[in-house]
Enzyme design. Structure first.
Site, PDB file in Angstrom:
ATOM      1  N   TYR A  98       0.831  -1.198   0.000  1.00  0.00           N
ATOM      2  CA  TYR A  98       0.000   0.000   0.000  1.00  0.00           C
ATOM      3  C   TYR A  98       0.871   1.256   0.000  1.00  0.00           C
ATOM      4  CZ  TYR A  98      -4.334  -2.572   0.785  1.00  0.00           C
ATOM      5  OH  TYR A  98      -5.421  -3.395   0.641  1.00  0.00           O
ATOM      6  N   GLU A 140      -8.057  -7.315   5.668  1.00  0.00           N
ATOM      7  CA  GLU A 140      -7.203  -8.366   5.113  1.00  0.00           C
ATOM      8  C   GLU A 140      -6.431  -9.094   6.208  1.00  0.00           C
ATOM      9  OE1 GLU A 140      -4.980  -6.107   2.229  1.00  0.00           O
ATOM     10  OE2 GLU A 140      -6.874  -5.473   1.292  1.00  0.00           O
TER      11      GLU A 140
END
Length: 392
Positions: A98, A140
């Site tokens: 990310y 997640e």
């Protein structure tokens, strides 16, 4: 929640970002893959990059999330976030990736919009990104924790031709793991050019069967990256081969209860529905079940006889089929043409599960809306990037 200052800035710039987001995401992927070619080689779907679907999916998800933050700040697009989180978990996307995405995405925004990206604008959209990333990273992490494993091996113990272009592969995972009807696994496939591409395949049998089964459709035509993984599985994998797979993931799962069910599929979209019907039959369910499937022809209908047998094993269940190229050899009664749900008996409270090509699902959803079925009662699966974000 966005700060009041950032919310005002995002609200004022949402239209400008939205109008340029295709250019932004195209620039983003170009820069990121130039500097990090291993991401395209080993993580991102090269076919979806080639046809632009991944760019449109990223653009849609960011725009949808930002719009939610400013329009309904107490809410989150939960369906969209869950779907992305399950996909990322199945790919073993890590939190540090990310950071990489953030770096190149904001460089792309600056490149495309230039001086319009003031410090206040950059700060506001930085908040949007990290709020969305934080939501996904948290979801997640929970999914991976519950899965208890990342990549495992699975031995192919059976291969069966289902149609001229479809095979099913029965897998025995090295680590026993159950799944929910409707879920999928990621399969890692090494390719001749050294790439390590990953694709998702629905588990097309009931969890009660013990072994797993995936159903793979060969994609014909051309030399584009589309279908390169499925074609390799179709052409080369035989019993005894060992595949690298993920734990089961996916948010389109059959919910327990006694509500009536409508299971609708087209083409290879039959696979998650087959898992659900198989589970209902294996557990002796008495739920009212209506199964609808559309395909090009009976010969193209993968698992046709199996689906007929499973539906027949459920008390009071009904099977309705439509074939575009006629019904010769279809066996049980079938209909010619496009699927038409307008005449089906839909009981109150019916829960709908839907999987197939996007135009098919849009048409079915429109028919169901016309019948008064709430959108919250329609659950769907999209193969590839989710381009149906506006329906969340």
């Amino acid at each position: 929640m966005l700060s009041p200052e950032s919310a005002a800035t995002v609200r004022a710039t949402l239209a400008v970002i939205g109008a340029n987001i295709d250019d932004i995401t195209a620039r983003f992927y170009s820069m990121m893959f130039t500097d990090n070619p291993e991401l395209l080689r080993d993580l991102f779907n090269r076919g979806n990059q080639a046809n632009g679907e991944q760019r449109r999916a990223l653009a849609g998800s960011i725009a949808a999330f930002a719009a939610t933050l400013v329009q309904t700040p107490q809410a989150r697009p939960a369906t969209m976030l869950d779907r992305i989180a399950h996909k990322h978990a199945s790919l073993n996307v890590t939190s540090d990736q990310y950071v990489i995405v953030h770096k190149y995405l904001f460089a792309a925004i600056a490149d495309v919009l230039g001086d319009a990206v003031t410090p206040d604008v950059a700060q506001a959209w930085d908040e949007v990104y990290w709020l969305m990333a934080g939501e996904l990273i948290g979801r997640e992490a929970v999914l991976r924790r519950d899965a208890k494993t990342d990549w495992i091996t699975a031995t192919v113990i059976e291969r069966r031709a289902e149609t001229p272009d479809v095979v099913s592969l029965v897998l025995r995972p090295s680590v026993p793991a159950s799944f929910l009807p409707g879920q999928y696994v990621s399969v890692v496939v090494p390719l001749p050019d050294g790439a390590r591409q990953i694709r998702q395949y629905s588990l097309s049998c009931a969890p009660e069967r013990g072994d797993w089964r995936i159903t793979v459709k060969r994609v014909r035509g051309g030399d584009t990256p589309d279908g390169e993984v499925s074609n390799r599985l179709y052409e080369d994998v035989v019993p005894g081969d060992v595949l690298t797979v993920s734990a089961p993931f996916g948010d389109l799962v059959l919910r327990p209860g006694d509500t009536p069910l409508l299971l609708v599929s087209a083409g290879i979209g039959v696979t998650p529905m087959l898992s659900m019907v198989d589970h209902l039959a294996a557990t002796g369910s008495t739920r009212r079940v209506t199964v609808v499937h559309a395909d090009r022809s009976p010969a193209c209908h993968a698992h046709r006889e199996e689906l007929e047998r499973l539906v027949a094993a459920l008390p009071g269940a009904g099977l309705h089929r439509w074939y575009e190229e006629g019904c010769d050899g279809a066996g049980a009664p079938a209909n010619s043409g496009q699927a038409d749900l307008t005449g089906l008996d839909l009981p109150d409270g019916v829960q709908v599960y839907l999987c197939g090509p996007l135009p098919f699902m849009r048409a079915v959803r429109s028919q169901l809306a016309g019948r008064g079925v709430p959108s919250s009662d329609i659950h769907y699966e999209v193969f590839g990037p989710d381009l149906w974000l506006a329906q969340d």
